[in-house]
Design an enzyme around this catalytic site. Sequence first.
Site, mmCIF file in Angstrom:
data_model
loop_
_atom_site.group_PDB
_atom_site.id
_atom_site.type_symbol
_atom_site.label_atom_id
_atom_site.label_comp_id
_atom_site.label_asym_id
_atom_site.label_seq_id
_atom_site.Cartn_x
_atom_site.Cartn_y
_atom_site.Cartn_z
ATOM 1 N N ASP A 290 0.651 -0.693 0.168
ATOM 2 C CA ASP A 290 0.219 -0.140 -0.177
ATOM 3 C C ASP A 290 0.929 1.135 0.131
ATOM 4 O O ASP A 290 1.771 1.643 0.801
ATOM 5 C CB ASP A 290 -0.990 -0.211 1.604
ATOM 6 C CG ASP A 290 -2.687 -0.426 1.226
ATOM 7 O OD1 ASP A 290 -2.901 -0.364 0.067
ATOM 8 O OD2 ASP A 290 -2.776 -0.947 1.951
ATOM 9 N N GLU B 60 -5.617 4.135 -3.585
ATOM 10 C CA GLU B 60 -6.619 4.315 -2.935
ATOM 11 C C GLU B 60 -7.240 5.912 -3.565
ATOM 12 O O GLU B 60 -6.557 6.566 -3.609
ATOM 13 C CB GLU B 60 -7.300 4.890 -1.608
ATOM 14 C CG GLU B 60 -6.883 3.806 -0.774
ATOM 15 C CD GLU B 60 -7.665 4.243 0.627
ATOM 16 O OE1 GLU B 60 -7.633 5.189 0.952
ATOM 17 O OE2 GLU B 60 -7.441 3.540 1.540
ATOM 18 N N GLU C 229 -14.118 -2.137 -1.280
ATOM 19 C CA GLU C 229 -14.266 -2.323 -0.060
ATOM 20 C C GLU C 229 -16.124 -1.747 0.315
ATOM 21 O O GLU C 229 -16.182 -0.119 -0.276
ATOM 22 C CB GLU C 229 -13.944 -1.243 0.840
ATOM 23 C CG GLU C 229 -13.322 -1.777 2.267
ATOM 24 C CD GLU C 229 -12.267 -1.122 2.988
ATOM 25 O OE1 GLU C 229 -10.634 -1.153 2.268
ATOM 26 O OE2 GLU C 229 -12.440 -1.945 4.620
ATOM 27 N N LYS D 116 -0.891 -0.013 -3.987
ATOM 28 C CA LYS D 116 -1.822 0.134 -3.364
ATOM 29 C C LYS D 116 -2.186 1.131 -4.335
ATOM 30 O O LYS D 116 -1.429 1.926 -2.985
ATOM 31 C CB LYS D 116 -2.802 -1.114 -3.155
ATOM 32 C CG LYS D 116 -3.912 -0.985 -3.363
ATOM 33 C CD LYS D 116 -5.483 -1.298 -2.317
ATOM 34 C CE LYS D 116 -4.952 -1.998 -0.934
ATOM 35 N NZ LYS D 116 -5.075 -0.567 -0.256
HETATM 36 O O1 KIV Z 1 -4.574 -1.969 4.401
HETATM 37 C C1 KIV Z 1 -5.319 -2.863 3.657
HETATM 38 O O2 KIV Z 1 -5.355 -3.659 4.349
HETATM 39 C C2 KIV Z 1 -6.248 -3.201 2.932
HETATM 40 C C3 KIV Z 1 -7.294 -3.761 2.488
HETATM 41 C C4 KIV Z 1 -8.356 -3.565 3.664
HETATM 42 C C5 KIV Z 1 -7.509 -4.021 1.655
HETATM 43 O O3 KIV Z 1 -6.430 -2.207 1.879
#
Ligand code: KIV
Length: 290
Positions: free
Chosen positions: A106, A138, A205, A136
Amino acid sequence: MSTTFQLDTATSRANPTPQPMKRLTVPAIKRRKSDGKTDEPLVMLTAYTARQAQLLDPHCDMLLVGDSLGQVIYGLPSTLPVTLDMMIAHGAAVVRGSYHALVIVDMPFGAYEASPQDAFRAASRIMAETGAAAVKLEGGQAIAETIAFLSARGIPVMAHVGLTPQAVNALGGYAARGRSQEEHEKILADGKAVADAGAFAMVVEGVVEPIAVALTGAVEVPVIGIGASAQCDGQVLVTEDMLGMFERVPRFVKRYGDMAGYISETAANYASEVRSRAFPTEAQTYQPKS
Ligand code: KIV
């Protein structure tokens, strides 16, 4: 031959033995959805440490080093204070502990929103310093330009739409999204925008189920659900939620174990044996050689 080191399960110390392996790739994950369908749903779980990755790896297609580590590992109130250095340290540990799953890290709040160039600087550090295969981030239409910029420069991006926890202050909480027609249309438009921008997959989500179903049918890339629908192309959960580490169980979580109960009970046994001097026994002590 991989440069990933195998962890020695016996001691939990890094054992620098290169392992031959076939790690799943971004194109391999994308190919799991063809003609709009995914025969076998993709399995994704979060992982934050090397040993956790090692245990989850054989069962997962993807391991997500989620910024949820802020709450789960660090006891922070939200994902907002999580830093790039935290994500890099945990991302590298998860790559070291896994050989099969695609590892995605992330991007933390503040590292990518200001400009595609800022996002590239942060994402390239993640890729270079962790060995992960993708990042990843958002957001939907507002971040599509950044997704296109990263994708065109060799950084595969998994998008994240619907309930986006880094926007908790703007959203006013973590409630499921998409109950109004306007929000429904916005989430679908977000999903289509990030797919068009080149995201290789996306998380959806906390949305009402019809949105998750419609989005899964509307885009060519895999849609991974959390609090979404069994009809998504795959599912993700926070591993500690799934293992039963926490008392609070959000509606979308299924507890597959009672890890909190197991840890409490085991720690109580240890404490009782220490207090009664039943531990350590001769088996756990060193004696002089006779
Ligand atoms: O940070 C995380 O764990 C997430 C998942 C819940 C998809 O983004």
